[in-house]
Write a protein that holds these residues in place. Sequence first.
Motif, mmCIF file in Angstrom:
data_model
loop_
_atom_site.group_PDB
_atom_site.id
_atom_site.type_symbol
_atom_site.label_atom_id
_atom_site.label_comp_id
_atom_site.label_asym_id
_atom_site.label_seq_id
_atom_site.Cartn_x
_atom_site.Cartn_y
_atom_site.Cartn_z
ATOM 1 N N VAL A 47 1.343 -1.086 0.116
ATOM 2 C CA VAL A 47 -0.226 0.023 -0.395
ATOM 3 C C VAL A 47 0.570 1.516 0.416
ATOM 4 O O VAL A 47 2.146 1.348 0.942
ATOM 5 N N TYR A 48 0.882 2.141 -0.639
ATOM 6 C CA TYR A 48 1.984 3.177 -1.515
ATOM 7 C C TYR A 48 1.412 4.832 -0.334
ATOM 8 O O TYR A 48 1.699 5.286 -0.587
ATOM 9 N N ASP A 49 -0.265 5.040 -0.093
ATOM 10 C CA ASP A 49 -0.162 5.915 0.072
ATOM 11 C C ASP A 49 0.014 5.705 1.622
ATOM 12 O O ASP A 49 -0.312 4.995 2.381
ATOM 13 N N GLY A 50 -0.508 7.119 2.085
ATOM 14 C CA GLY A 50 -0.578 6.913 3.508
ATOM 15 C C GLY A 50 0.817 7.142 4.406
ATOM 16 O O GLY A 50 1.941 6.953 3.712
ATOM 17 N N PRO A 84 7.267 -0.047 -0.626
ATOM 18 C CA PRO A 84 6.445 1.209 0.035
ATOM 19 C C PRO A 84 7.643 2.547 0.235
ATOM 20 O O PRO A 84 7.241 3.663 0.145
#
Length: 268
Positions: A47-50, A84
């Motif tokens: 998961v790349y966002d956050g 990430p």
Amino acid sequence: MNADQAVRDELGSRWSRELREWAIPDDLLAVAPDSPWSFDPRAFSPVYDGPLNRTQEAIVDLLDRSPSRSVLDVGAGAGACVLPIGSFIQSLLAVDRDAAMLEMLALESESIPQLLVETRVGDFFALEPDLELYDVVTSQNVVYNVDDLFGFLGGLIAHAKVGVVLEMTLYHPHYGLNLLWRQFHQLERPTAPSAVEVIGALVMMGMTPKVALGAGVRRASDPATQVISTRRRLCLTPREDVAIQSALEQGLVLPNPTVTLVCEFADG
């Protein structure tokens, strides 16, 4: 044998014994429609966002101490931890026993042009003699799969120049499902071992680990995938999916926070 060695041997033996107590009874395995140890690689995709979690932040902090920025990820899976933060890494060796996971990692890494990725399929102990030194060695959620605690930790430390970053759950990864094992199978599951034993082992090895509690590395997931994963772990059939979903919605999964351990070498 001196007293220190005796304490170390006792901890190693206890760790191994307590892990064996997590074995699933043969009668349940015999009727399970799917292997409880099988995983869908898509459920472990990055998961790349956050925000980054504490493990990822620790890896980045250690990499700042070396211009070569090399990482060895043991049990890398599909790259949920390292990809990430791929912009901070120059070279990555990803080791895992699951070829499908590593194939997904390699495919995902193509979107990070400056990152040089190598993958090796196999058991860490088998591959370890041929591994080189890396600035940072990391491993997430692997230690509870390892019978030889001191051998595993020693192997990670031996291949790190700047430091080692470990991520694990406070208790065994399956601890959270203990109430569901009782509900569906009338089976009481263990509670030991825990990250406390890992910290103790590192201290016995001369390390002074920094300890942080927080959220684990984020992975792509959805409620349907969570039901399927829980069903597999509990050796159930799709007929129980509604009951499983209800149990999950009721919060019957026991809390099991993530622990990040950072061993930083002064002369790294």
